[in-house]
Design an enzyme around this catalytic site. Structure first.
Site, PDB file in Angstrom:
ATOM      1  N   ASN A 146      58.452 132.554  28.726  1.00  7.63           N
ATOM      2  CA  ASN A 146      57.034 132.746  29.034  1.00  7.63           C
ATOM      3  C   ASN A 146      56.566 131.484  29.758  1.00  7.63           C
ATOM      4  O   ASN A 146      56.255 130.486  29.131  1.00  7.63           O
ATOM      5  CB  ASN A 146      56.248 132.954  27.724  1.00  7.63           C
ATOM      6  CG  ASN A 146      54.755 133.106  27.968  1.00  7.63           C
ATOM      7  OD1 ASN A 146      54.325 133.250  29.112  1.00  7.63           O
ATOM      8  ND2 ASN A 146      53.976 133.067  26.903  1.00  7.63           N
ATOM      9  N   TRP A 147      56.572 131.573  31.078  1.00  4.61           N
ATOM     10  CA  TRP A 147      56.207 130.392  31.873  1.00  4.61           C
ATOM     11  C   TRP A 147      54.716 130.074  31.775  1.00  4.61           C
ATOM     12  O   TRP A 147      54.291 128.999  32.166  1.00  4.61           O
ATOM     13  CB  TRP A 147      56.568 130.605  33.349  1.00  4.61           C
ATOM     14  CG  TRP A 147      58.027 130.602  33.666  1.00  4.61           C
ATOM     15  CD1 TRP A 147      59.082 130.565  32.783  1.00  4.61           C
ATOM     16  CD2 TRP A 147      58.604 130.628  34.986  1.00  4.61           C
ATOM     17  NE1 TRP A 147      60.270 130.576  33.481  1.00  4.61           N
ATOM     18  CE2 TRP A 147      60.006 130.619  34.831  1.00  4.61           C
ATOM     19  CE3 TRP A 147      58.073 130.681  36.273  1.00  4.61           C
ATOM     20  CZ2 TRP A 147      60.886 130.645  35.921  1.00  4.61           C
ATOM     21  CZ3 TRP A 147      58.945 130.708  37.361  1.00  4.61           C
ATOM     22  CH2 TRP A 147      60.328 130.681  37.188  1.00  4.61           C
ATOM     23  N   LYS A 148      53.923 131.023  31.320  1.00  3.48           N
ATOM     24  CA  LYS A 148      52.455 130.865  31.300  1.00  3.48           C
ATOM     25  C   LYS A 148      51.963 130.515  32.707  1.00  3.48           C
ATOM     26  O   LYS A 148      52.537 130.975  33.684  1.00  3.48           O
ATOM     27  CB  LYS A 148      52.040 129.839  30.239  1.00  3.48           C
ATOM     28  CG  LYS A 148      52.690 130.126  28.887  1.00  3.48           C
ATOM     29  CD  LYS A 148      52.143 129.303  27.777  1.00  3.48           C
ATOM     30  CE  LYS A 148      52.872 129.663  26.484  1.00  3.48           C
ATOM     31  NZ  LYS A 148      52.329 128.974  25.330  1.00  3.48           N
ATOM     32  N   HIS A 190      49.312 138.080  23.811  1.00  3.08           N
ATOM     33  CA  HIS A 190      49.620 136.676  23.518  1.00  3.08           C
ATOM     34  C   HIS A 190      48.378 136.015  22.919  1.00  3.08           C
ATOM     35  O   HIS A 190      47.246 136.321  23.306  1.00  3.08           O
ATOM     36  CB  HIS A 190      50.066 135.958  24.790  1.00  3.08           C
ATOM     37  CG  HIS A 190      50.624 134.602  24.491  1.00  3.08           C
ATOM     38  ND1 HIS A 190      49.825 133.522  24.224  1.00  3.08           N
ATOM     39  CD2 HIS A 190      51.907 134.182  24.363  1.00  3.08           C
ATOM     40  CE1 HIS A 190      50.599 132.475  23.950  1.00  3.08           C
ATOM     41  NE2 HIS A 190      51.868 132.848  24.032  1.00  3.08           N
ATOM     42  N   GLU A 234      47.040 133.297  23.437  1.00  2.35           N
ATOM     43  CA  GLU A 234      46.153 132.664  24.435  1.00  2.35           C
ATOM     44  C   GLU A 234      45.248 133.704  25.092  1.00  2.35           C
ATOM     45  O   GLU A 234      44.095 133.426  25.414  1.00  2.35           O
ATOM     46  CB  GLU A 234      47.005 131.913  25.475  1.00  2.35           C
ATOM     47  CG  GLU A 234      47.618 130.667  24.849  1.00  2.35           C
ATOM     48  CD  GLU A 234      48.961 130.251  25.429  1.00  2.35           C
ATOM     49  OE1 GLU A 234      49.331 130.703  26.532  1.00  2.35           O
ATOM     50  OE2 GLU A 234      49.659 129.452  24.755  1.00  2.35           O
ATOM     51  N   GLU A 284      54.459 135.143  16.750  1.00  2.00           N
ATOM     52  CA  GLU A 284      54.211 133.770  17.183  1.00  2.00           C
ATOM     53  C   GLU A 284      53.078 133.159  16.354  1.00  2.00           C
ATOM     54  O   GLU A 284      51.897 133.369  16.674  1.00  2.00           O
ATOM     55  CB  GLU A 284      53.807 133.739  18.656  1.00  2.00           C
ATOM     56  CG  GLU A 284      54.847 134.309  19.590  1.00  2.00           C
ATOM     57  CD  GLU A 284      54.651 133.796  21.015  1.00  2.00           C
ATOM     58  OE1 GLU A 284      55.591 133.219  21.550  1.00  2.00           O
ATOM     59  OE2 GLU A 284      53.550 133.955  21.563  1.00  2.00           O
ATOM     60  N   GLY A 304      53.339 125.577  21.246  1.00  2.00           N
ATOM     61  CA  GLY A 304      53.095 124.397  22.070  1.00  2.00           C
ATOM     62  C   GLY A 304      52.808 123.146  21.261  1.00  2.00           C
ATOM     63  O   GLY A 304      52.336 122.146  21.796  1.00  2.00           O
ATOM     64  N   SER A 341      57.388 126.910  19.760  1.00  4.02           N
ATOM     65  CA  SER A 341      58.211 125.683  19.817  1.00  4.02           C
ATOM     66  C   SER A 341      59.713 125.921  19.647  1.00  4.02           C
ATOM     67  O   SER A 341      60.418 125.073  19.106  1.00  4.02           O
ATOM     68  CB  SER A 341      57.694 124.650  18.819  1.00  4.02           C
ATOM     69  OG  SER A 341      56.353 124.303  19.143  1.00  4.02           O
ATOM     70  N   GLY A 363      57.279 126.347  26.539  1.00  3.16           N
ATOM     71  CA  GLY A 363      57.651 125.053  27.125  1.00  3.16           C
ATOM     72  C   GLY A 363      59.130 124.910  27.463  1.00  3.16           C
ATOM     73  O   GLY A 363      59.484 124.461  28.556  1.00  3.16           O
TER      74      GLY A 363
HETATM   75  P1  PGA Z   1      55.997 127.387  23.127  1.00  3.12           P
HETATM   76  O1  PGA Z   1      55.178 128.712  23.497  1.00  3.12           O
HETATM   77  O2  PGA Z   1      57.447 127.757  23.136  1.00  3.12           O
HETATM   78  O3  PGA Z   1      55.662 126.391  24.207  1.00  3.12           O
HETATM   79  O4  PGA Z   1      55.533 126.953  21.766  1.00  3.12           O
HETATM   80  C1  PGA Z   1      55.595 129.951  23.037  1.00  3.12           C
HETATM   81  C2  PGA Z   1      54.645 131.011  23.517  1.00  3.12           C
HETATM   82  O5  PGA Z   1      53.432 130.760  23.534  1.00  3.12           O
HETATM   83  O6  PGA Z   1      55.063 132.123  23.886  1.00  3.12           O
END
Ligand code: PGA
Length: 255
Positions: free
Chosen positions: A10-12, A98, A100, A170, A176, A216, A238
């Site tokens: 997931n590059w966001k 997600h 976010e 998640e 993150g 993470s 990340g």
């Molecule tokens: P992260 O993000 O690996 O940077 O914690 C995971 C995600 O939000 O899908």
């Protein structure tokens, strides 16, 4: 293990074009060694979907994921992207719900139920994200909270449709932050979700659903987390932005 094991990037909202090209180049410069039950999903921003599709077409177990899609089929929705568009260009997955998107774009369980339905109708496979905040974890209500996210967004689906879903658990406090859930915490939640699915759809369907862990995940911890019996891979933010790191994550998938 019959369930698909999936390493989903997931590059966001990261990387400029040249950086995206370089990352894809580095990921695929050596042919991926993945076994027949292992899959990779590249969740890239919309402008890079075609680029990622060019790389993915060389490996039948590598697919591309969008990070969002509209709840509407088509029409006057400036700035939106439909499931139909994504499917028509060869995108296989869409990441929906997600945390976010829930937090910054007001996506609710009810809206996500609509998005999931339209995505499925148009032949996309939703990677449906769920997970609790730190407050909820500390109050001890996480199992009920996350199961309710599934109930309100997914449990109206027919068996036929539900079987196509991939779930990503998640915990928000692990996204993150560098703070992963322990392998035991992940396993406990995944087993809980699988039993909630079994109550709704029966154990055969529940046992066939891939449930990914996200938060993470990195090269150094992937193998331990993915090694848990109910964890079927990961959704990786990340660590998916660095080729070496993501390759290590892929290498952590179970057979
Ligand atoms: P992260 O993000 O690996 O940077 O914690 C995971 C995600 O939000 O899908």
């Amino acid at each position: 293990m019959i369930r698909k094991q999936i390493a989903a990037a997931n590059w966001k909202m990261n990387l400029k074009w040249a950086q995206a090209e370089a990352l894809l180049h580095d990921l695929f410069k050596v042919p991926l060694t993945i076994s027949s039950n292992q899959y990779v999903a590249l969740g890239v921003p919309f402008p890079y979907l075609s680029l990622a599709l060019d790389y993915a077409k060389h490996n039948i177990r590598v697919d591309v994921a969008a990070q969002n899609s509209s709840q509407h089929q088509s029409g006057a929705y400036t700035g939106e992207t439909s499931a139909e568009m994504l499917q028509s260009m060869g995108v296989h997955y869409v990441i929906l719900g997600h945390s976010e998107r829930r937090e910054y774009f007001g996506e609710t369980n009810a809206l996500l139920a609509e998005k999931v339905k339209i995505a499925l109708q148009n032949g996309l496979t939703p990677i449906f994200c769920c997970g609790e905040s730190l407050d909820i974890r500390e109050s001890g209500n996480q199992n009920q909270y996350v199961a309710n996210q599934l109930k309100e967004s997914l449990f109206d689906l027919s068996e036929f449709d539900f079987k196509k879903i991939v779930i990503a658990y998640e915990p928000i406090w692990a996204i993150g932050t560098g703070k992963t859930a322990t392998a035991e915490q992940a396993q406990e939640m995944h087993a809980h979700l699988r039993s909630a699915i079994a109550v709704q759809y029966g154990s055969e369907i529940a046992n066939g659903i891939s449930i990914l862990y996200g938060g993470s995940v990195k090269g150094a911890n992937a193998k331990e987390i993915f090694g848990q019996p109910d964890v079927d891979g990961g959704l990786v933010g990340g660590a998916s932005l660095k080729a070496e790191e993501f390759l290590q994550v892929i290498a952590g998938l179970k057979e």
